[in-house]
Write a protein that holds these residues in place. Structure first.
Motif, PDB file in Angstrom:
ATOM      1  N   GLY A 175      27.043  69.616  39.946  1.00 30.15           N
ATOM      2  CA  GLY A 175      27.728  70.005  40.811  1.00 30.15           C
ATOM      3  C   GLY A 175      28.768  70.957  40.623  1.00 30.15           C
ATOM      4  N   THR A 176      29.544  70.735  41.002  1.00 32.22           N
ATOM      5  CA  THR A 176      31.125  71.473  41.249  1.00 32.22           C
ATOM      6  C   THR A 176      32.224  71.139  40.215  1.00 32.22           C
ATOM      7  OG1 THR A 176      32.297  70.218  42.882  1.00 32.22           O
ATOM      8  CG2 THR A 176      30.863  72.932  43.459  1.00 32.22           C
ATOM      9  N   THR A 177      32.097  69.983  39.449  1.00 28.87           N
ATOM     10  CA  THR A 177      32.963  69.035  38.098  1.00 28.87           C
ATOM     11  C   THR A 177      32.454  68.790  37.193  1.00 28.87           C
ATOM     12  OG1 THR A 177      32.620  66.793  40.183  1.00 28.87           O
ATOM     13  CG2 THR A 177      34.625  68.658  41.084  1.00 28.87           C
ATOM     14  N   ILE A 226      23.964  75.444  46.980  1.00 29.84           N
ATOM     15  CA  ILE A 226      24.781  75.190  48.166  1.00 29.84           C
ATOM     16  C   ILE A 226      24.420  73.634  48.383  1.00 29.84           C
ATOM     17  CG2 ILE A 226      27.496  75.089  49.578  1.00 29.84           C
ATOM     18  CD1 ILE A 226      27.309  78.297  48.331  1.00 29.84           C
ATOM     19  N   ARG A 283      24.559  70.455  46.579  1.00 32.23           N
ATOM     20  CA  ARG A 283      26.139  70.592  45.526  1.00 32.23           C
ATOM     21  C   ARG A 283      26.747  69.266  47.178  1.00 32.23           C
ATOM     22  NH1 ARG A 283      26.633  75.210  43.363  1.00 32.23           N
ATOM     23  NH2 ARG A 283      28.238  75.879  44.640  1.00 32.23           N
ATOM     24  N   PRO A 326      30.032  72.153  49.072  1.00 35.07           N
ATOM     25  CA  PRO A 326      31.308  72.683  48.300  1.00 35.07           C
ATOM     26  C   PRO A 326      31.033  74.092  48.175  1.00 35.07           C
ATOM     27  CG  PRO A 326      31.306  70.821  47.293  1.00 35.07           C
ATOM     28  CD  PRO A 326      30.272  70.974  48.076  1.00 35.07           C
ATOM     29  N   LYS A 327      31.532  75.573  48.303  1.00 37.80           N
ATOM     30  CA  LYS A 327      30.942  76.942  48.360  1.00 37.80           C
ATOM     31  C   LYS A 327      31.613  76.994  46.539  1.00 37.80           C
ATOM     32  CE  LYS A 327      29.779  77.018  52.601  1.00 37.80           C
ATOM     33  NZ  LYS A 327      30.462  75.683  52.674  1.00 37.80           N
ATOM     34  N   ASN A 328      32.083  76.670  45.085  1.00 36.62           N
ATOM     35  CA  ASN A 328      32.966  76.913  44.548  1.00 36.62           C
ATOM     36  C   ASN A 328      31.822  76.422  43.502  1.00 36.62           C
ATOM     37  OD1 ASN A 328      35.736  77.449  46.029  1.00 36.62           O
ATOM     38  ND2 ASN A 328      36.577  75.640  45.165  1.00 36.62           N
ATOM     39  N   SER A 329      31.906  77.455  43.042  1.00 37.68           N
ATOM     40  CA  SER A 329      30.622  77.251  41.691  1.00 37.68           C
ATOM     41  C   SER A 329      31.476  75.951  40.530  1.00 37.68           C
ATOM     42  CB  SER A 329      30.058  78.714  40.791  1.00 37.68           C
ATOM     43  OG  SER A 329      29.551  79.547  41.788  1.00 37.68           O
ATOM     44  N   PRO A 330      30.529  75.780  39.524  1.00 33.18           N
ATOM     45  CA  PRO A 330      31.314  75.161  38.613  1.00 33.18           C
ATOM     46  C   PRO A 330      31.855  75.833  37.756  1.00 33.18           C
ATOM     47  CG  PRO A 330      28.900  75.138  38.950  1.00 33.18           C
ATOM     48  CD  PRO A 330      29.504  75.448  39.929  1.00 33.18           C
ATOM     49  N   GLU A 331      32.814  75.619  36.882  1.00 31.09           N
ATOM     50  CA  GLU A 331      33.293  75.592  35.856  1.00 31.09           C
ATOM     51  C   GLU A 331      33.283  75.369  34.308  1.00 31.09           C
ATOM     52  OE1 GLU A 331      35.210  78.548  33.448  1.00 31.09           O
ATOM     53  OE2 GLU A 331      35.250  78.860  35.336  1.00 31.09           O
TER      54      GLU A 331
END
Length: 221
Positions: A22-24, A44, A47, A50-55
């Motif tokens: 996911g994003t985390t 998206i 997930r 959430p619009k943010n892509s995972p880091e």
């Protein structure tokens, strides 16, 4: 992932794979496996919007098309799959693949049937729960047990997230979600109804801390 504190048995030398972070992404994971979506908007949606892509912080990411995991037997020592099993077509095959590449050790987390009936997210394909007595993950495909008669209600409840009315879930995580570590492969079984599901509330919601929180909410409201 709601219960990351339950991940206790990863050893310093373990090779850790996380599927669908996911994003985390989990900090201890060495490598990640993501489904290769053709459409960015669908990624998206899967997930949870959430619009943010995972880091991934430079850690290796592999994309695949589902079913067989693109790894050799025992390539990892521990596999994390949080909120993934409810998305896959065949949970039995999915878990057998996890056991194959991960040596039978890992952590899994998923929403429980009560959550599915409240919100009925279309990207979730199954009702899933853990039968503690038999150490078995049981699931019912939504194509068999269709919650659509309540869809107009669950759509309204989904909108409540955007309005901040998610405390019924956040205050009762153990009732709406399940997460656990395992040290060896376990059974995964398909069913046609929820007759074997017997999760119950374990608290009455009248603890001192909950009463204080309610008073504060009323004052601020």
């Amino acid at each position: 992932m709601f219960f990351s504190n339950l991940i206790q048995s990863i050893r310093p030398t373990d090779r850790v794979l996380e599927i669908g972070p996911g994003t985390t992404p989990f900090p201890r994971a060495n490598e990640f496996l993501e489904y290769d979506f053709d459409d960015h908007e669908e990624a998206i949606r899967q997930r949870g919007d959430p619009k943010n892509s995972p880091e991934f912080s430079g850690r290796k990411v592999t994309f695949y098309q589902g079913t067989q995991l693109p790894y050799v037997d025992g390539q990892f020592d521990y596999v994390i799959a949080s909120h993934v099993i409810e998305h896959v077509e065949d949970p039995c095959t999915f878990m057998s693949e996890i056991f194959r590449v991960g040596g039978g050790r890992g952590y899994i987390e998923f929403p429980l049937p009560a959550y599915e009936y409240l919100y009925d997210f279309e990207v979730h394909k199954h009702f899933v729960w853990l039968d503690v007595d038999s150490a078995t993950i049981r699931f019912v495909p939504k194509t068999i047990l269709d919650p659509s008669p309540y869809r107009h209600i669950t759509a309204e409840l989904r909108n409540s997230f955007e309005m901040g009315w998610d405390d019924i879930v956040s205050n009762n995580l153990d009732f709406f979600f399940c997460g656990f570590e395992y040290e060896k492969p376990f059974e995964v079984s398909a069913h046609i109804n929820l007759n074997l599901y017997n999760k119950r509330f374990t608290g009455n919601g009248l603890t001192r801390s909950r009463q204080i929180a309610r008073k504060i909410q009323r004052l601020l409201g």
